[in-house]
Design an enzyme around this catalytic site. Structure first.
Site, short mmCIF file in Angstrom:
data_model
loop_
_atom_site.label_atom_id
_atom_site.label_comp_id
_atom_site.label_asym_id
_atom_site.label_seq_id
_atom_site.Cartn_x
_atom_site.Cartn_y
_atom_site.Cartn_z
N TYR A 63 0.85 -1.17 0.01
CA TYR A 63 0.02 0.04 0.11
C TYR A 63 0.91 1.22 0.10
CZ TYR A 63 -3.28 -3.52 1.59
OH TYR A 63 -4.10 -4.71 1.91
N PRO A 210 -14.60 -7.05 2.49
CA PRO A 210 -15.90 -7.53 3.15
C PRO A 210 -17.08 -7.00 2.87
CG PRO A 210 -14.91 -5.83 4.45
CD PRO A 210 -13.95 -6.12 3.36
N THR A 215 -22.99 -5.17 -3.22
CA THR A 215 -24.06 -5.60 -1.93
C THR A 215 -25.02 -4.45 -1.81
OG1 THR A 215 -22.04 -6.42 -0.74
CG2 THR A 215 -23.86 -5.42 0.61
#
Length: 284
Positions: A63, A210, A215
């Protein structure tokens, strides 16, 4: 049928059977690190996560090629006693004539562990994870190098990322494994068997991504969210926490408001019926 934890799920988990953390953590990948107002915002989000009670933060050398680790050190050092920062090694940055690539050579992993210690301003990394298994290097050599770093006192707990059940089993024959970090969500169950293997062994499972991008458009998720007066993202996180007692979601964001929304998901309780409806969305 999956072996599921009772409702409501436990709020804490012990990494490696010893180090307690709150089960809903924070992924630092999206924190901006470029100098200026964006970096200040990244620092503020990291500090606010800790104020909200988050004590598991995930980062990686990849990162920003270390910049994310340095940002966390600037924001949070000296660290609270209960804060666990997990980082990952095993990806080489691009160089002239070469793209970024996996590198599991023991000497490379040792160097990245040392760099992580320096950037995070730590004497010991509490959780060090192999970012990916390098197919060019025997797994025993990769895991063995990190196990040696643990023996030297440079890391406390060792984890893996994006592994199969077979790779996890092979690694556990070499040394103790405290965590696995694979892609997993209510809509993405490719690693269902790895979750079950981790639960059986008491190994923490950190699902990355997650909250699957789709979603918010999933009808069943939206329906449960409406019933609970919550957001789709909160429902997705609550499902993960209920899915297994070893589940340690690490949702990431660069926004304070989004961070607060994610953390609040830890207070959301799904009924058995709501859990089962969500569980059936993408079952393999």
């Amino acid at each position: 049928m999956n072996d599921r934890s009772p409702s409501p799920p436990a709020t804490t988990f012990r990494i490696g059977g010893r180090r307690p953390v709150r089960r809903l953590g924070f992924g630092a990948m999206h924190l901006p690190t470029t100098p200026g107002p964006d970096r200040e915002r990244g620092l503020a989000v990291a500090r606010h996560a800790v104020r909200l009670g988050v004590n598991l933060i995930d980062t990686a050398h990849l990162y920003g090629w270390g910049e994310n680790e340095s940002l966390l050190a600037e924001a949070l050092h000296p660290y609270p006693d209960d804060l666990l920062i997990a980082t990952k090694v095993g990806v080489a940055p691009p160089s002239p004539g070469r793209e970024a690539d996996l590198d599991g050579r023991p000497e490379f992993l040792r160097a990245q562990v040392e760099e992580g210690l320096r950037r995070l301003r730590l004497e010991r990394i509490e959780l060090l994870q192999l970012h990916r298994v390098d197919p060019k290097v025997p797994l025993a050599d990769q895991v063995g190098a990190l196990a040696e770093a643990r023996e030297r006192g440079e890391i406390a707990h060792l984890g893996l990322s994006e592994v199969t059940v077979a790779q996890l089993a092979e690694a556990r024959e070499i040394t103790g494994i405290a965590t696995v970090q694979n892609r997993y969500s209510v809509l993405d169950r490719e690693y269902e068997d790895v979750v079950d293997a981790c639960q059986a062994a008491g190994i923490g499972f950190l699902p990355w991504r997650p909250v699957h991008p789709a979603t918010v458009a999933a009808g069943e998720v939206q329906a449960v969210a409406a019933e609970l007066g919550a957001t789709a993202a909160q429902v997705a996180l609550a499902w993960l926490l209920r899915r297994s007692p070893v589940m340690l979601p690490i949702p990431g964001t660069g926004s304070v408001a989004h961070l607060e929304e994610n953390v609040a998901a830890g207070e959301l309780t799904l009924s058995d019926e709501q859990f089962d409806r969500l569980d059936g969305i993408a079952r393999p």
